[in-house]
Design a protein around this motif. Structure first.
Motif, PDB file in Angstrom:
ATOM      1  N   ILE A 162       0.855  -1.185   0.000  1.00 33.24           N
ATOM      2  CA  ILE A 162       0.000   0.000   0.000  1.00 33.24           C
ATOM      3  C   ILE A 162       0.893   1.238   0.000  1.00 33.24           C
ATOM      4  CG2 ILE A 162      -1.764   1.292   1.261  1.00 33.24           C
ATOM      5  CD1 ILE A 162      -2.601  -1.447   2.507  1.00 33.24           C
TER       6      ILE A 162
ATOM      7  N   LYS B  56       0.408  -6.967  -5.931  1.00 34.27           N
ATOM      8  CA  LYS B  56      -0.574  -5.892  -5.990  1.00 34.27           C
ATOM      9  C   LYS B  56      -0.017  -4.719  -5.185  1.00 34.27           C
ATOM     10  CE  LYS B  56      -4.935  -6.828  -5.816  1.00 34.27           C
ATOM     11  NZ  LYS B  56      -6.324  -7.154  -5.454  1.00 34.27           N
TER      12      LYS B  56
ATOM     13  N   ILE C  63      -1.286  -1.033  -4.127  1.00 33.18           N
ATOM     14  CA  ILE C  63      -2.500  -0.223  -4.069  1.00 33.18           C
ATOM     15  C   ILE C  63      -2.156   1.228  -3.764  1.00 33.18           C
ATOM     16  CG2 ILE C  63      -4.682   0.132  -2.830  1.00 33.18           C
ATOM     17  CD1 ILE C  63      -4.645  -2.868  -2.180  1.00 33.18           C
TER      18      ILE C  63
ATOM     19  N   THR D 157      -2.859  -1.052  -8.718  1.00 32.25           N
ATOM     20  CA  THR D 157      -4.264  -1.165  -8.303  1.00 32.25           C
ATOM     21  C   THR D 157      -4.665   0.196  -7.749  1.00 32.25           C
ATOM     22  OG1 THR D 157      -3.922  -3.496  -7.779  1.00 32.25           O
ATOM     23  CG2 THR D 157      -5.900  -2.445  -6.882  1.00 32.25           C
TER      24      THR D 157
END
Length: 175
Positions: A22, A41, A43, A78
């Motif tokens: 993140i 991923k 984000i 993402t």
């Protein structure tokens, strides 16, 4: 990848390949580790993606002394506008403009743990965003969550009182 060696080792020790990164905002100290998780991923808010591209060369030049090796730009893959939920984990990641216009925060619904990124800081926050009202609204939203634990990007333990003090501090900058 050098920055993330300890984390990579810890993940290997846990036998966990399901890693989600993140980026709470675009600043270099929050994104340079993306390279180590390029296949995972990553984000971020949609503004973060654009700000990384726009500010990359400037951040690299201004912070070159902290580079342990060549730094490769790896963009978040993402992106979201308002929030992204992980219902199975009872985690929500939400847009919380403040320190920068692209800030996001993470909330663990079950444990009532809030991670506020750099929107909170001791002894006081660094304000880069010109929109103080948005910043204050993000902080008021934090209070409405009534979290049991509050963590920030550079300060581990924060309190509701710290949020209120930050709101009071920011009120002085309103026009």
């Amino acid at each position: 990848k050098e920055y993330m060696k300890e984390i990579i080792d810890d993940i290997a020790n846990r036998n966990s390949n399901d890693v989600i990164v993140i980026n709470t905002h675009f600043h270099w100290d929050h994104i340079w580790g993306n390279e180590a998780f390029e296949k995972n991923k990553i984000i971020a808010h949609k503004l973060c993606h654009n700000l990384i591209i726009e500010k990359w060369d400037e951040m690299l030049e201004e912070n070159r002394e902290y580079a342990l090796a060549d730094i490769k730009m790896v963009l978040p893959n993402t992106l979201f506008d308002n929030k992204i939920d992980f219902p199975e984990d009872k985690i929500t990641i939400f847009y919380s403009p403040g320190h920068t216009d692209d800030c996001i925060s993470v909330y663990d619904i079950d444990e009532k743990i809030l991670f506020a990124g750099d929107n909170l800081e001791k002894p006081q926050v660094f304000v880069e965003s010109p929109n103080i009202d948005n910043y204050i609204n993000s902080l008021k939203y934090y209070i409405s969550l009534n979290p049991n634990k509050i963590m920030a990007g550079h300060t581990i333990d924060m309190t509701i009182n710290d949020i209120n003090e930050t709101i009071n501090y920011l009120e002085r900058f309103k026009s």
